[in-house]
Write an enzyme that holds these catalytic residues in place. Structure first.
Site, PDB file in Angstrom:
ATOM      1  N   GLN A   1      40.024  45.463  34.248  1.00 47.58           N
ATOM      2  CA  GLN A   1      38.755  44.944  33.726  1.00 47.58           C
ATOM      3  C   GLN A   1      37.642  45.126  34.761  1.00 47.58           C
ATOM      4  OE1 GLN A   1      38.687  40.657  33.522  1.00 47.58           O
ATOM      5  NE2 GLN A   1      37.389  40.652  31.717  1.00 47.58           N
ATOM      6  N   GLY A   2      36.639  45.936  34.438  1.00 51.40           N
ATOM      7  CA  GLY A   2      35.559  46.219  35.391  1.00 51.40           C
ATOM      8  C   GLY A   2      34.264  45.550  34.978  1.00 51.40           C
TER       9      GLY A   2
ATOM     10  N   SER B   1      32.932  42.334  37.048  1.00 53.99           N
ATOM     11  CA  SER B   1      32.261  41.741  38.208  1.00 53.99           C
ATOM     12  C   SER B   1      31.746  42.818  39.151  1.00 53.99           C
ATOM     13  CB  SER B   1      33.229  40.839  38.978  1.00 53.99           C
ATOM     14  OG  SER B   1      33.778  39.873  38.126  1.00 53.99           O
TER      15      SER B   1
ATOM     16  N   GLU C   1      40.326  36.153  26.790  1.00 58.83           N
ATOM     17  CA  GLU C   1      40.713  35.876  28.178  1.00 58.83           C
ATOM     18  C   GLU C   1      40.806  34.370  28.428  1.00 58.83           C
ATOM     19  OE1 GLU C   1      37.994  37.602  30.966  1.00 58.83           O
ATOM     20  OE2 GLU C   1      39.441  37.485  32.621  1.00 58.83           O
TER      21      GLU C   1
ATOM     22  N   ASN D   1      35.226  27.432  36.174  1.00 57.00           N
ATOM     23  CA  ASN D   1      35.298  26.210  35.356  1.00 57.00           C
ATOM     24  C   ASN D   1      33.951  25.496  35.275  1.00 57.00           C
ATOM     25  OD1 ASN D   1      37.909  26.905  35.011  1.00 57.00           O
ATOM     26  ND2 ASN D   1      38.775  24.935  35.645  1.00 57.00           N
ATOM     27  N   GLU D   2      33.129  25.636  36.324  1.00 52.96           N
ATOM     28  CA  GLU D   2      31.804  24.998  36.251  1.00 52.96           C
ATOM     29  C   GLU D   2      31.022  25.613  35.076  1.00 52.96           C
ATOM     30  OE1 GLU D   2      33.137  26.197  39.041  1.00 52.96           O
ATOM     31  OE2 GLU D   2      33.401  24.387  40.240  1.00 52.96           O
TER      32      GLU D   2
HETATM   33  C1  LIG Z   1      42.333  36.056  40.745  1.00 52.85           C
HETATM   34  C2  LIG Z   1      41.048  36.668  40.277  1.00 52.85           C
HETATM   35  C3  LIG Z   1      41.107  37.796  39.475  1.00 52.85           C
HETATM   36  C4  LIG Z   1      39.917  38.390  39.042  1.00 52.85           C
HETATM   37  N1  LIG Z   1      40.006  39.537  38.309  1.00 52.85           N
HETATM   38  C5  LIG Z   1      38.873  40.161  37.881  1.00 52.85           C
HETATM   39  C6  LIG Z   1      38.936  41.376  37.141  1.00 52.85           C
HETATM   40  O1  LIG Z   1      40.033  41.895  36.869  1.00 52.85           O
HETATM   41  N2  LIG Z   1      37.786  41.960  36.767  1.00 52.85           N
HETATM   42  C7  LIG Z   1      36.567  41.430  37.037  1.00 52.85           C
HETATM   43  O2  LIG Z   1      35.561  41.985  36.618  1.00 52.85           O
HETATM   44  N3  LIG Z   1      36.452  40.275  37.768  1.00 52.85           N
HETATM   45  C8  LIG Z   1      37.577  39.633  38.196  1.00 52.85           C
HETATM   46  N4  LIG Z   1      37.503  38.469  38.941  1.00 52.85           N
HETATM   47  C9  LIG Z   1      36.195  37.988  39.352  1.00 52.85           C
HETATM   48  C10 LIG Z   1      35.738  36.727  38.622  1.00 52.85           C
HETATM   49  O3  LIG Z   1      35.391  37.032  37.289  1.00 52.85           O
HETATM   50  C11 LIG Z   1      34.558  36.119  39.397  1.00 52.85           C
HETATM   51  O4  LIG Z   1      35.053  35.728  40.657  1.00 52.85           O
HETATM   52  C12 LIG Z   1      33.957  34.943  38.689  1.00 52.85           C
HETATM   53  O5  LIG Z   1      33.306  35.348  37.516  1.00 52.85           O
HETATM   54  C13 LIG Z   1      32.950  34.196  39.589  1.00 52.85           C
HETATM   55  O6  LIG Z   1      32.017  35.053  40.119  1.00 52.85           O
HETATM   56  P1  LIG Z   1      31.702  35.079  41.696  1.00 52.85           P
HETATM   57  O7  LIG Z   1      33.011  35.217  42.407  1.00 52.85           O
HETATM   58  O8  LIG Z   1      30.674  36.115  41.925  1.00 52.85           O
HETATM   59  O9  LIG Z   1      31.147  33.625  42.035  1.00 52.85           O
HETATM   60  P2  LIG Z   1      29.690  33.096  41.752  1.00 52.85           P
HETATM   61  O10 LIG Z   1      29.256  33.481  40.380  1.00 52.85           O
HETATM   62  O11 LIG Z   1      28.803  33.501  42.879  1.00 52.85           O
HETATM   63  O12 LIG Z   1      29.889  31.523  41.781  1.00 52.85           O
HETATM   64  C14 LIG Z   1      29.977  30.783  43.005  1.00 52.85           C
HETATM   65  C15 LIG Z   1      30.061  29.309  42.648  1.00 52.85           C
HETATM   66  O13 LIG Z   1      28.846  28.885  41.960  1.00 52.85           O
HETATM   67  C16 LIG Z   1      29.180  28.284  40.729  1.00 52.85           C
HETATM   68  N5  LIG Z   1      28.187  28.606  39.707  1.00 52.85           N
HETATM   69  C17 LIG Z   1      27.650  29.826  39.453  1.00 52.85           C
HETATM   70  N6  LIG Z   1      26.772  29.745  38.419  1.00 52.85           N
HETATM   71  C18 LIG Z   1      26.777  28.474  37.998  1.00 52.85           C
HETATM   72  C19 LIG Z   1      26.109  27.772  36.961  1.00 52.85           C
HETATM   73  N7  LIG Z   1      25.259  28.390  36.141  1.00 52.85           N
HETATM   74  N8  LIG Z   1      26.365  26.430  36.802  1.00 52.85           N
HETATM   75  C20 LIG Z   1      27.246  25.796  37.625  1.00 52.85           C
HETATM   76  N9  LIG Z   1      27.909  26.423  38.643  1.00 52.85           N
HETATM   77  C21 LIG Z   1      27.688  27.723  38.818  1.00 52.85           C
HETATM   78  C22 LIG Z   1      30.518  28.860  40.346  1.00 52.85           C
HETATM   79  O14 LIG Z   1      31.220  28.013  39.444  1.00 52.85           O
HETATM   80  C23 LIG Z   1      31.214  28.984  41.688  1.00 52.85           C
HETATM   81  O15 LIG Z   1      31.795  27.760  42.052  1.00 52.85           O
HETATM   82  C24 LIG Z   1      38.664  37.846  39.400  1.00 52.85           C
HETATM   83  C25 LIG Z   1      38.619  36.702  40.217  1.00 52.85           C
HETATM   84  C26 LIG Z   1      39.789  36.123  40.649  1.00 52.85           C
HETATM   85  C27 LIG Z   1      39.710  34.903  41.530  1.00 52.85           C
END
Ligand SMILES: Cc1cc2nc3c(=O)[nH]c(=O)nc-3n(C[C@H](O)[C@H](O)[C@H](O)COP(=O)(O)OP(=O)(O)OC[C@H]3O[C@@H](n4cnc5c(N)ncnc54)[C@H](O)[C@@H]3O)c2cc1C
Length: 371
Positions: free
Chosen positions: A125-126, A128, A245, A354-355
């Site tokens: 899945q591409g 992020s 998902e 979860n947020e």
């Molecule tokens: C084990 C694992 C597997 C994954 N696999 C994939 C994959 O296969 N393909 C892919 O594309 N991605 C993948 N991901 C990425 C995942 O989708 C992102 O990590 C996730 O969407 C959060 O984005 P971020 O890491 O950029 O954190 P951020 O978006 O920067 O968030 C940082 C913190 O801010 C909080 N936050 C952000 N916005 C808000 C809001 N509006 N209100 C309240 N709180 C907020 C978040 O909850 C978090 O605690 C994976 C992640 C993990 C941990």
């Protein structure tokens, strides 16, 4: 709603149980998030496919058994109960496939689904990017139309791509309209990772397994039929994938009811917490059944899959914490619970944090004001 199994459903369950008892590897396979372990998992998936257990709810023409959702849920329960290997095809069969069934052309379905169920094509899945996680609509990877060649040229970078270094194909979101912003002007593409201009670099998770990858696209050509669901429709199509998902396809209740059964075998486990865990897993199972029933009667509510996601991700941590507390210092030496605990901690992050799910539940299900 009648929760009792029909004779046909009970027979289906019994057949699955028997096959799994005869075929599940006696020794657990190495982690599917390593190159060696992934290859062994793919062999297992091919064995499942050969016996037509890989995708039971799909049409027979695509390798399935035309099973109902109820039968699929029973199969999942049996699968986890048997301690069968984690599905490394999950991003394809559980996330992309429901989206392909809903939005794919007949030709896309006929070409891609049989290869997916046979574990010939392995999908990641591409979505992020380094600058786009929760706020996925801020993604900057782009698709530029190549009229002469009849297709698109993709550029940009994806990250956190689960098992990207071992997969053969990627489904991803790209901005196809340079004038657009946010949720508009995005397109959902299906990309072979061996296309010219793709670079994949695996990297290690906290536990040392190479479970993640970064993927770069440098002017990668894909033909028009690599678009899923229409140019500019990417957000709408992607939201269907997130529904799978977060909802029941990725984390079916069998995973948690089986974990509670295994928890009962852990010496010294706290009985009150065990009973609570059993009730929680059972509640998730019943909630899921209610959701399936709602869906079949056209009563699904927008954002409901976010509730599932909150529930299963928090439950997964609780289950593992109970085992870790019972095992004490031994837990460090004990493989499955300790590794599972580390992975459970990522549950509140992947599939949308979860947020963010709480925001969705507040706004869409409870109708609370946005700010
Ligand atoms: C084990 C694992 C597997 C994954 N696999 C994939 C994959 O296969 N393909 C892919 O594309 N991605 C993948 N991901 C990425 C995942 O989708 C992102 O990590 C996730 O969407 C959060 O984005 P971020 O890491 O950029 O954190 P951020 O978006 O920067 O968030 C940082 C913190 O801010 C909080 N936050 C952000 N916005 C808000 C809001 N509006 N209100 C309240 N709180 C907020 C978040 O909850 C978090 O605690 C994976 C992640 C993990 C941990």
């Amino acid at each position: 709603m009648d929760l009792r199994e029909t004779e046909a459903e009970a027979a289906f369950r019994a057949e699955a149980r028997e096959w799994l008892a005869d075929n599940v590897p006696r020794t657990p396979l190495p982690s599917g998030d390593t190159r060696e372990g992934f290859a062994l998992h793919v062999e297992w998936e091919k064995q499942l496919h050969a016996a037509r257990w890989a995708v039971v709810s799909w049409p027979e023409a695509y390798g399935g058994r035309d099973a109902s959702v109820w039968e699929w849920l029973a199969f999942e329960e049996e699968y986890y109960r048997a301690g069968a290997p984690q599905r490394v095809t999950q991003n394809g069969i559980f996330l992309l496939a429901p989206t392909l069934f809903a939005f794919g052309t007949q030709e896309q379905q006929d070409t891609l689904l049989p290869r997916m169920s046979a574990a010939d094509d392995l999908w990641c899945q591409g979505w992020s990017e380094p600058g786009a996680g929760s706020d996925l609509a801020s993604l900057t990877s782009r698709a530029v139309r190549d009229e002469d060649a009849g297709g698109w040229r993709l550029s940009g970078q994806k990250t956190w791509t689960t098992r990207g270094a071992f997969c053969t194909h990627l489904f991803g979101l790209f901005r196809s309209d340079p004038e657009s912003s946010r949720h508009h002007g995005l397109t959902y593409f299906l990309v072979p990772l061996d296309a010219a201009g793709v670079t994949v670099r695996g990297f290690a998770r906290l536990d040392g397994d190479e479970g993640f990858a970064e993927v770069w696209f440098d002017d990668v050509f894909v033909p028009d039929d690599a678009v899923l669901g229409g140019v500019g429709e990417g957000w709408r199509v992607a939201m269907a994938t997130t529904g799978s998902e977060r909802g029941l396809t990725l984390r079916s209740p069998g995973r948690f009811t089986a974990a509670v059964d295994r928890l009962r075998q852990v010496p010294g486990v706290d009985e009150d917490r065990l009973v609570q865990a059993w009730m929680d897993a059972e509640a998730y199972r019943l909630f899921t059944l209610q959701q399936v029933s709602n869906e079949q009667h056209g009563r699904s509510r927008l954002g409901e899959s976010s509730l599932n996601k909150l529930f299963w991700s928090e439950l997964d941590i609780r289950l593992h914490e109970i085992a870790m507390d019972a095992l004490g210092p031994e837990a460090e030496l004990e493989g499955p619970w300790s590794k599972g605990f580390q992975f459970s901690l990522s549950g509140p992050i992947y599939a949308g944090t979860n947020e963010v799910q709480k925001n969705i539940v507040a706004e869409r299900l409870l109708g609370l004001p946005r700010k």
